[in-house]
Design an enzyme around this catalytic site. Structure first.
Site, PDB file in Angstrom:
ATOM      1  N   SER A  37       0.862  -1.169   0.000  1.00 38.71           N
ATOM      2  CA  SER A  37       0.000   0.000   0.000  1.00 38.71           C
ATOM      3  C   SER A  37       0.901   1.222   0.000  1.00 38.71           C
ATOM      4  O   SER A  37       2.099   1.130   0.296  1.00 38.71           O
ATOM      5  CB  SER A  37      -0.906   0.003   1.234  1.00 38.71           C
ATOM      6  OG  SER A  37      -1.634   1.215   1.338  1.00 38.71           O
ATOM      7  N   ARG A  38       0.333   2.384  -0.331  1.00 41.58           N
ATOM      8  CA  ARG A  38       1.137   3.599  -0.254  1.00 41.58           C
ATOM      9  C   ARG A  38       1.548   3.891   1.186  1.00 41.58           C
ATOM     10  O   ARG A  38       2.512   4.615   1.423  1.00 41.58           O
ATOM     11  CB  ARG A  38       0.361   4.774  -0.847  1.00 41.58           C
ATOM     12  CG  ARG A  38       0.272   4.741  -2.367  1.00 41.58           C
ATOM     13  CD  ARG A  38      -0.607   5.834  -2.908  1.00 41.58           C
ATOM     14  NE  ARG A  38      -2.007   5.638  -2.541  1.00 41.58           N
ATOM     15  CZ  ARG A  38      -3.001   6.434  -2.934  1.00 41.58           C
ATOM     16  NH1 ARG A  38      -2.742   7.459  -3.714  1.00 41.58           N
ATOM     17  NH2 ARG A  38      -4.245   6.182  -2.555  1.00 41.58           N
ATOM     18  N   LYS A  98     -10.952  -6.242 -12.449  1.00 41.65           N
ATOM     19  CA  LYS A  98     -11.585  -5.694 -13.629  1.00 41.65           C
ATOM     20  C   LYS A  98     -11.923  -4.225 -13.416  1.00 41.65           C
ATOM     21  O   LYS A  98     -12.193  -3.842 -12.276  1.00 41.65           O
ATOM     22  CB  LYS A  98     -12.848  -6.493 -13.958  1.00 41.65           C
ATOM     23  CG  LYS A  98     -14.022  -6.219 -13.012  1.00 41.65           C
ATOM     24  CD  LYS A  98     -14.799  -7.421 -12.680  1.00 41.65           C
ATOM     25  CE  LYS A  98     -14.702  -7.849 -11.271  1.00 41.65           C
ATOM     26  NZ  LYS A  98     -14.290  -6.972 -10.253  1.00 41.65           N
ATOM     27  N   ARG A 164     -16.413  13.007  -5.528  1.00 37.77           N
ATOM     28  CA  ARG A 164     -15.013  12.661  -5.281  1.00 37.77           C
ATOM     29  C   ARG A 164     -14.815  11.161  -5.096  1.00 37.77           C
ATOM     30  O   ARG A 164     -13.683  10.693  -4.966  1.00 37.77           O
ATOM     31  CB  ARG A 164     -14.492  13.402  -4.046  1.00 37.77           C
ATOM     32  CG  ARG A 164     -14.504  14.929  -4.173  1.00 37.77           C
ATOM     33  CD  ARG A 164     -14.275  15.588  -2.838  1.00 37.77           C
ATOM     34  NE  ARG A 164     -15.323  15.212  -1.885  1.00 37.77           N
ATOM     35  CZ  ARG A 164     -15.349  15.598  -0.610  1.00 37.77           C
ATOM     36  NH1 ARG A 164     -14.374  16.353  -0.133  1.00 37.77           N
ATOM     37  NH2 ARG A 164     -16.329  15.224   0.176  1.00 37.77           N
TER      38      ARG A 164
END
Length: 329
Positions: A37-38, A98, A164
């Protein structure tokens, strides 16, 4: 079913990733050994929640781990291309959520890299591998409804209004086509083939600039037709129906199907039930393990040529609608 051991790495520990890891619990020999993950803290927390594993802060870091056999990519759509490419370059097998990429150009590049590295690559169209869908294909193959002539599929739900959010933000490749339209197109492809002769579609582009709902007609050789709808701001029954010259097949909740019903010739009537071993995500992981055990670089059940054809159909529909994401060159 194979018990070939696969050590999984996971990139993008969000809600879909949780579903995938839950499915892995029903796959013999499968284990989660690494998460990226970041945020290293987020990756470590996800790994700890699901039985442990190493935490990384980039796809390249995870891809360099020699203890990872296959990588499941569950990042947002626009990150798929770079993430999958990094894993393929490292020689890892990849199962990517997907749509596998945002457009066909990106997928063509990934296919070239996969072929060059002789690495396994598959789109995580989990619906294709459900036992109920396997039974549906078996009925079609035996000619239980004669020649399939029409396919009707819908997949719509109503999300909350948040421009957002992943579903409604153009910067995140939001909209109904890439989120759930890919399901209905994949179902039509499974039955009628991946290469329609004609494609026509209409979409409502909402205030945030993405397709909130769409209707599509695909024309195939011999006059066969698929009538498809998708939506992220409108609820729909989520049913697939296949009508043939001698009967029909109906699959309720087709994208997570546990049941399929045949109405065939001479009064034949049959309903087949297939409860999931876990939550349904396990079957695509089983397919990856089967392919790796057999030394395959793609799945014959969902080959890369088919994923690419579906991607090209989606590109064509977006061109009809004048829908281009801000990050696309």
């Amino acid at each position: 079913m194979t018990d070939h051991a696969v050590r999984w790495g996971l990139i993008g520990p969000g809600n879909i990733a949780r579903q995938f890891v839950k499915g892995l619990t029903a796959v013999p020999g499968a284990s989660l050994v690494a998460v990226a993950s970041r945020s290293r803290e987020r990756a470590a927390a996800f790994a700890a929640e699901h039985g442990g594993g190493r935490a990384y802060v980039s796809p390249a870091e995870l891809a360099a781990d020699p203890g990872v056999d296959a990588v499941y990519v569950a990042t947002p759509h626009p990150q798929h291309h770079a993430t999958v490419r990094a894993c393929l370059e490292a020689g890892k097998a990849v199962l990517c959520e997907k749509p596998i990429t945002v457009n066909a150009d990106e997928l063509e590049d990934l296919i070239a890299v996969a072929h060059n590295r002789r690495a396994f690559l598959m789109e995580a169209m989990w619906t294709r591998f459900l036992p109920a869908m396997a039974k549906t294909r078996a009925w079609l193959a035996e000619g239980a409804i004669g020649e399939p002539r029409m396919v009707t599929v819908d997949f719509g739900f109503r999300c909350g209004w948040d421009p957002r959010s992943r579903l409604l933000d153009p910067q995140q490749a939001g909209g109904s086509l890439l989120d759930v339209g890919v399901y209905v197109l994949a179902l039509a492809s499974m039955v009628l083939g991946p290469q329609p002769e004609r494609v026509a579609g209409f979409a409502h582009i909402g205030d945030s600039g993405v397709d909130e709902q769409a209707a599509m007609i695909l024309g195939y050789p011999g006059g066969r037709l698929a009538s498809l709808t998708c939506a992220v701001r409108t609820n729909s029954p989520q049913i697939a129906r296949i009508d043939g010259t001698d009967g029909s097949i109906t699959v309720p909740d087709f994208w997570r199907a546990t049941r399929t019903t045949l109405r065939g010739a001479a009064g034949r009537s049959e309903t087949a039930e297939f409860p999931h071993r876990s939550n349904g995500y396990e079957y695509q992981a089983i397919e990856v393990a089967r392919c790796l055990a057999a030394g395959l670089t793609e799945s014959p059940v969902l080959p890369l040529t088919e994923s690419l054809a579906i991607q090209r159909t989606m590109d064509g529909l977006r061109r009809q609608w004048g829908l281009r994401y801000p990050f696309e060159s």
